[in-house]
Design a protein around this motif. Structure first.
Motif, PDB file in Angstrom:
ATOM      1  N   LEU A  11     -24.601  62.356  59.997  1.00  0.00           N
ATOM      2  CA  LEU A  11     -24.538  62.352  58.532  1.00  0.00           C
ATOM      3  C   LEU A  11     -23.345  61.553  58.006  1.00  0.00           C
ATOM      4  N   LYS A  12     -22.540  60.993  58.911  1.00  0.00           N
ATOM      5  CA  LYS A  12     -21.355  60.236  58.499  1.00  0.00           C
ATOM      6  C   LYS A  12     -21.729  58.795  58.170  1.00  0.00           C
ATOM      7  N   ARG A  13     -21.205  58.294  57.065  1.00  0.00           N
ATOM      8  CA  ARG A  13     -21.451  56.934  56.637  1.00  0.00           C
ATOM      9  C   ARG A  13     -20.132  56.291  56.211  1.00  0.00           C
ATOM     10  N   ALA A  14     -20.002  54.995  56.485  1.00  0.00           N
ATOM     11  CA  ALA A  14     -18.844  54.236  56.025  1.00  0.00           C
ATOM     12  C   ALA A  14     -19.298  52.823  55.684  1.00  0.00           C
ATOM     13  N   TYR A  15     -18.694  52.238  54.656  1.00  0.00           N
ATOM     14  CA  TYR A  15     -19.076  50.906  54.178  1.00  0.00           C
ATOM     15  C   TYR A  15     -17.823  50.119  53.802  1.00  0.00           C
ATOM     16  N   GLU A  16     -17.908  48.821  53.969  1.00  0.00           N
ATOM     17  CA  GLU A  16     -16.864  47.918  53.491  1.00  0.00           C
ATOM     18  C   GLU A  16     -17.386  47.239  52.236  1.00  0.00           C
ATOM     19  N   LEU A  17     -16.617  47.339  51.167  1.00  0.00           N
ATOM     20  CA  LEU A  17     -16.975  46.714  49.893  1.00  0.00           C
ATOM     21  C   LEU A  17     -16.021  45.564  49.646  1.00  0.00           C
ATOM     22  N   ILE A  18     -16.565  44.362  49.424  1.00  0.00           N
ATOM     23  CA  ILE A  18     -15.737  43.187  49.153  1.00  0.00           C
ATOM     24  C   ILE A  18     -15.997  42.697  47.738  1.00  0.00           C
ATOM     25  N   LEU A  19     -14.964  42.765  46.930  1.00  0.00           N
ATOM     26  CA  LEU A  19     -15.009  42.197  45.582  1.00  0.00           C
ATOM     27  C   LEU A  19     -14.267  40.871  45.636  1.00  0.00           C
ATOM     28  N   THR A  20     -15.007  39.754  45.491  1.00  0.00           N
ATOM     29  CA  THR A  20     -14.369  38.440  45.625  1.00  0.00           C
ATOM     30  C   THR A  20     -13.438  38.168  44.459  1.00  0.00           C
ATOM     31  N   ALA A  21     -12.469  37.305  44.719  1.00  0.00           N
ATOM     32  CA  ALA A  21     -11.511  36.940  43.673  1.00  0.00           C
ATOM     33  C   ALA A  21     -12.232  36.348  42.472  1.00  0.00           C
ATOM     34  N   GLU A  22     -13.305  35.552  42.733  1.00  0.00           N
ATOM     35  CA  GLU A  22     -14.061  34.933  41.644  1.00  0.00           C
ATOM     36  C   GLU A  22     -14.757  35.987  40.789  1.00  0.00           C
ATOM     37  N   GLU A  23     -15.346  37.011  41.458  1.00  0.00           N
ATOM     38  CA  GLU A  23     -16.013  38.085  40.707  1.00  0.00           C
ATOM     39  C   GLU A  23     -15.016  38.859  39.853  1.00  0.00           C
ATOM     40  N   LEU A  24     -13.854  39.143  40.438  1.00  0.00           N
ATOM     41  CA  LEU A  24     -12.826  39.881  39.702  1.00  0.00           C
ATOM     42  C   LEU A  24     -12.330  39.078  38.519  1.00  0.00           C
ATOM     43  N   ASP A  25     -12.081  37.776  38.730  1.00  0.00           N
ATOM     44  CA  ASP A  25     -11.580  36.926  37.648  1.00  0.00           C
ATOM     45  C   ASP A  25     -12.596  36.838  36.516  1.00  0.00           C
ATOM     46  N   ALA A  26     -13.874  36.718  36.879  1.00  0.00           N
ATOM     47  CA  ALA A  26     -14.916  36.628  35.861  1.00  0.00           C
ATOM     48  C   ALA A  26     -14.983  37.914  35.045  1.00  0.00           C
ATOM     49  N   LYS A  27     -14.819  39.052  35.720  1.00  0.00           N
ATOM     50  CA  LYS A  27     -14.869  40.345  35.029  1.00  0.00           C
ATOM     51  C   LYS A  27     -13.684  40.480  34.074  1.00  0.00           C
TER      52      LYS A  27
END
Length: 443
Positions: A11-27
Motif C-alpha cells: 500500500l506504500k506509494r512514492a512519487y517524484e514531482l518536477i516543476l520546471t523553472a519555465e512552468e514556475l516562471d510562467a505561473k
C-alpha cells in the motif's frame, strides 16, 4: 508538472514531482499580470507599474505561492486520476534543498493508500440477539429499591442506642473559644448518622446516644473550610438528642407511586417494566454488536496501511497504560511501546473501521445535523454552567466534531448491517444477559 512513480510496494506509494523553472516562471508571470491592474506604486499610475519592477518587488512571495499551488494541483490531479485515497496526510518535501531561482523544483510525495475493501453479501451474515423480558420479580426488585430511596423513619424503643443509618433529631449550639458562632445552632434538626453531612468527626461521636441525652461533641473545622473565620478552628457543639429513629422502607402502594410521578401502583410498575426492558435492550445491543463485529472480522481479510495500525497500536498501549496507572493524570511519563497483543487488537480495529466506513459510504449512511446537535448537548451536560461555551468550542473544532460523529456513524452502519443480516432472537434471563455483558470486558 512531471510525475514519476518511485515506490509501489503493497500500500506504500512514492512519487517524484518536477516543476520546471519555465512552468514556475510562467505561473509567476500570470499571477503578476492578474495583480498588475490593482497595483499602486510611487512614481507610477495605478495599473501601470512595469512587470520587471513588479517581479522585483513581489516575485519572491508570488514564487512561493506558485510553488505551493502547483504542487497542490499536481497532488489533487494524481489522486483524482489514480483513485488512491491516502490513509494519512501525504508526506511532501523538496529534494533539491540547494534550490535557487532558475532551477527546477524537485518534490517527493509519499503516502500509504487505503486498501480496496472487498464487498460483502450482508444477507449471509448470521448474528444472535438476546432478548430479556422484565418479569414480575425484576419489577418487584426495582420497586423495593425505590421504596428504600423513599424511606421513612420511625421512633425506636425508648432507651435504644442510635447506630449508623438511624436518624436522630437534635438541638445543638456550636461554640468556638466558648462563644456561639453564626450558623452554628439549630433546633429539631434531623440528622442521619453515617450520611457525612456534618463536618468530619461530628456524626461518629453521636453513634450510641439515646433520646433525652445531652452530649458535648468536640470537633475541628477542616483547614479548607468555606468560612474563613472557622477554618481550622476547634469547636464544641452542645447537643441535645430529642429522638432516635430507625429507617423503614416506604410502603409499596399507590402513595409511593405518586411520589414517583405515576397515577397508581399499576402505572408505576408499567413504567419500571418499560425502563428495565429499555436497559436490557441496550445491554443486548452491546452483545449483538460485538458478535456482529466478530463475524465480520472472520469474513474479511485485506492489506492494512502500516501507519494506521502503528498509530492505533500506540493509542491502545497509551490508554491501557493510563488505566493501569490512574494516579498519572498528564502525559509526562516514559514512552509506552505497543506489544504484539496491542498490534493484534489494532489490526482488528483498523480492519473493521475501514470495512464499516466502506459499507456506510456505499449505503449512503449519514449523520444528520439533529443527531450531531443531540450528541453535543449530551456531552455539554457534563459541564454545568458552561454548556454554551462547550457548544461553541465543538462548533469551531473539527477534530472534536469527528470524535462525536464517529460513534454515531458506526452505530448507524451496524443497524444497516443488522437490518440485512440473519438475526436470531434468543430469550435469556437477566443474569445470563449480565454475564454476557461482563464477558465483553474480559475479551
Amino acid at each position: 508538472m512531471q510525475v514519476t512513480e518511485t515506490l509501489n510496494e503493497g500500500l506504500k506509494r512514492a512519487y517524484e514531482l518536477i516543476l520546471t523553472a519555465e512552468e514556475l516562471d510562467a505561473k509567476v508571470n500570470t499571477k503578476l499580470k492578474e495583480a498588475q491592474p490593482e497595483v499602486e506604486m510611487k512614481g507610477f499610475r495605478k495599473g501601470k507599474v512595469p512587470m520587471p519592477l513588479l517581479k522585483k518587488q513581489f516575485g519572491q512571495r508570488i514564487m512561493g505561492e506558485s510553488m505551493q499551488e502547483a504542487i497542490d494541483e499536481a497532488m489533487s490531479k494524481h489522486f483524482e486520476d489514480s483513485g488512491d485515497r491516502p490513509a494519512l496526510q501525504p508526506q511532501v518535501k523538496m529534494t533539491n534543498e540547494d534550490w535557487k531561482e532558475g532551477d527546477n523544483v524537485a518534490v517527493e510525495m509519499s503516502y500509504e493508500k487505503l486498501p480496496d475493501v472487498p464487498e460483502l453479501d450482508l444477507s449471509g451474515v448470521e448474528i444472535e440477539k438476546l432478548v430479556v423480558k422484565a418479569d414480575d420479580s425484576a419489577v418487584d426488585e426495582a420497586l423495593a429499591s425505590l421504596a428504600e430511596t423513599a424511606q421513612d423513619f420511625k421512633d425506636r424503643k425508648k432507651g435504644t442506642k442510635a447506630k449508623d443509618g438511624d436518624q436522630i433529631v437534635i438541638d445543638f449550639v456550636g461554640k468556638v473559644d466558648g462563644e456561639p458562632f453564626e450558623g452554628g445552632s439549630a433546633e429539631d434538626y434531623p440528622l442521619v448518622l453515617g450520611s457525612n453531612s456534618f463536618i468530619p468527626g461530628f456524626e461518629e461521636q453521636l453513634v450510641g446516644v439515646k433520646a433525652g441525652e445531652e452530649k458535648a461533641v468536640e470537633v475541628s473545622f477542616p483547614e479548607e473550610y468555606g468560612a474563613e473565620h472557622l477554618a481550622g478552628k476547634a469547636a464544641v457543639f452542645d447537643v441535645t438528642v430529642k429522638a432516635v429513629k430507625e429507617p423503614v422502607a416506604a410502603e409499596v402502594d399507590d402513595e409511593l407511586a405518586k411520589k414517583f410521578g405515576a397515577e397508581d401502583l399499576a402505572g408505576l410498575k408499567a413504567q419500571i417494566a418499560e425502563r428495565l426492558e429499555a436497559e436490557y435492550s441496550g445491554a443486548a445491543r452491546q452483545v449483538m454488536k460485538r458478535g456482529l463485529l466478530d463475524e465480520l472480522d472472520k469474513l474479511v481479510s485485506f492489506d492494512l496501511p502500516p501507519a494506521l495500525v502503528d498509530a492505533e497500536a500506540g493509542q491502545i498501549a497509551h490508554q491501557l497504560w493510563h488505566e493501569e496507572n490512574p494516579e498519572v493524570e498528564g502525559h509526562d511519563h516514559p514512552s509506552v511501546e505497543p506489544t504484539e497483543e496491542h498490534r493484534t487488537l489494532a489490526e482488528r480495529r483498523v480492519r473493521l473501521g475501514l470495512l464499516l466506513a466502506e459499507i456506510g459510504q456505499k449505503a449512503e449512511v449519514e449523520v444528520t445535523d439533529a443527531e450531531m446537535t443531540q450528541a453535543i448537548m449530551s456531552q455539554a451536560r457534563q459541564y454545568p454552567g458552561q454548556e454554551r461555551a462547550f457548544f461553541d468550542f465543538v462548533r469551531q473544532n473539527q477534530q472534536m466534531q469527528q470524535q462525536l460523529r464517529a460513534p454515531i456513524f458506526e452505530d448507524k452502519v451496524i443497524d444497516h448491517i443488522a437490518a440485512q443480516a440473519k438475526v436470531t432472537e434468543k430469550e435469556v434471563t437477566k443474569d445470563e444477559l449480565q454475564a454476557a455483558v461482563e464477558a465483553l470486558d474480559e475479551e
